[in-house]
Write a protein that holds these residues in place. Structure first.
Motif, short mmCIF file in Angstrom:
data_model
loop_
_atom_site.label_atom_id
_atom_site.label_comp_id
_atom_site.label_asym_id
_atom_site.label_seq_id
_atom_site.Cartn_x
_atom_site.Cartn_y
_atom_site.Cartn_z
N THR A 84 3.52 -5.04 -0.61
CA THR A 84 2.54 -5.66 0.27
C THR A 84 1.13 -5.47 -0.28
O THR A 84 0.74 -4.36 -0.65
N SER A 129 0.19 -10.38 10.17
CA SER A 129 -0.73 -10.08 9.09
C SER A 129 -1.93 -9.27 9.56
O SER A 129 -2.47 -8.46 8.81
N LEU A 138 -2.64 -5.48 7.95
CA LEU A 138 -3.92 -5.04 7.39
C LEU A 138 -4.38 -3.74 8.04
O LEU A 138 -4.75 -2.78 7.36
N THR A 188 0.23 -12.63 4.55
CA THR A 188 0.11 -11.38 3.80
C THR A 188 0.72 -11.58 2.43
O THR A 188 1.84 -12.09 2.31
#
Length: 401
Positions: free
Chosen positions: A153, A79, A83, A203
């Motif tokens: 996502t 995660s 990002l 996520t």
């Protein structure tokens, strides 16, 4: 940024990944949620604006050097990598097509980490390309969208969807349209949280359903007919290279864990590191990682230089890196024996996270299609060029004449 400054930044990121980054990883695995202070930490440290140019408020790090930083981030939790990867990439799709108003209201704040934009292309009933089925029809200053997207996502918590659709009645590349569609409770929009995944825990991922959802014409990015141009060239091409480098970084983490365990674990009076079969695993992993890393960096340079083989190398690097990480993590887990299967050991998380790149930015089956198309196009062009060249006999005849 000078080379010394870059190396200082790389060392800083490495220290963060190995220290606070691992603490965040443990929290995410324990709760299944990315804590808000992780996003804030990444934003405050400037890690979400590394690759964007200074005119957008970024650090302006060249793409091929940014890949070296992505390699380090990818040794952390999936995660964290996601990002950094997504937010450092979506600006490439938006900036060339954005209006001045979109640039100030969305693009620059996204680089600063103040606005979250989710790349929204994949559909359950299409192949994320020219066959997309989500449609829009225009009535005055409003488009009405109908269709479904999935595996999006950040699609739940984002501020905007960078979303691709097509005008009703069109097919192929023609008629595709890109929007910066606000995730703000528009009528006709259903957002389904689909975040319960095998790996990259924390996520958020979404299924999005649209039924005559109104999208203002001012939200369109670029012109009608440019939708896939924005999505594929602006985002996917460099993003595939970044995903490939994330495979390299995570494979390096798996190898590190395997080496540490092999040096520590003893069976029948010998450390695992002394056993030839374990040495073979570690040697094969080393070679696999080094080969993939070299190809990824070559693809990064090709994209940076605007070379005609950039798209093929982008897909090729992801093909190779995805296959590599499967082999490396499998051997690294095997080195750990039964211990590696338990959730308490970091290799278990690495093994799960390593599966996601196999479908991110297109499966290997898609990548092979892209590469094969390039190979065959080059071959046809070479044959055509050769057929137009005069032979030695023709040249001699022309000389005599």
């Amino acid at each position: 940024m000078t080379e010394d400054e870059f190396q200082e930044l790389k060392a800083e990121i490495t220290a963060w990944v190995e220290g606070p980054g691992e603490e965040f990883a443990e929290r995410i695995e324990a709760t299944g949620v990315v804590p808000p202070d992780l996003f804030e930490t990444l934003r405050e440290r400037g890690y979400l604006s590394l690759a964007a140019p200074e005119r957008l408020g970024g650090r302006g790090i060249p793409f091929s050097r940014y890949l070296e930083l992505m390699e380090v981030f990818s040794r952390s939790h999936g995660s964290v990598r996601m990002l950094v990867h997504v937010i450092n990439g979506t600006w490439r799709a938006m900036e060339p097509y954005a209006t001045p108003e979109q640039l100030e209201r969305i693009v620059k704040p996204s680089v600063a980490g103040e606005v979250l934009v989710a790349f929204t292309l994949t559909e359950a009933t299409a192949g994320t390309g020219a066959d997309i089925r989500t449609t829009v029809r225009r009535e005055g200053d409003t488009y009405y969208m109908t269709g479904e997207k999935h595996l999006i996502t950040f699609g739940v918590k984002c501020d905007y969807w960078l979303i691709t659709a097509r005008l009703e009645g069109t097919s192929g590349n023609e008629g595709t349209v890109e929007f910066l569609m606000p995730n703000s409770g528009l009528p006709g929009v259903e957002v389904i949280d689909d975040s319960d995944t095998m790996g990259i825990r924390g996520t958020d991922h979404a299924i999005l359903r649209f039924q005559d959802a109104p999208v203002p014409a001012s939200a369109r990015l670029g012109e009608e007919g440019q939708g896939l141009e924005v999505a594929l060239g602006g985002f996917l091409l460099p993003s595939r290279i970044s995903v490939a480098m994330s495979c390299v970084g995570l494979a390096e983490r798996a190898q590190q864990l395997a080496v540490e365990y092999a040096l520590k674990r003893e069976t029948f009076g010998k450390r695992l590191a002394e056993r030839p079969v374990i040495q073979q695993y570690l040697a094969e992993n080393y070679a696999d990682i080094a080969a993939a890393r070299a190809l990824v960096l070559e693809a990064g340079r090709a994209y940076e230089e605007g070379r005609p083989d950039a798209a093929a190398l982008s897909s090729a690097s992801k093909m190779v890196a995805v296959d590599m990480i499967g082999r490396v993590t499998d051997k690294a887990l095997q080195v750990h024996g039964g211990q590696g299967y338990w959730h308490r050991n970091a290799i278990e998380r690495v093994y799960r996270d390593a599966r996601a790149p196999r479908f991110e930015e297109g499966t290997n089956e898609i990548q092979k299609t892209v590469v094969a198309r390039h190979v065959l196009t080059e071959a046809v062009a070479a044959r055509a060029a050769a057929s137009t060249q005069p032979t030695d006999t023709q040249e001699k005849a022309e000389d005599r004449a």
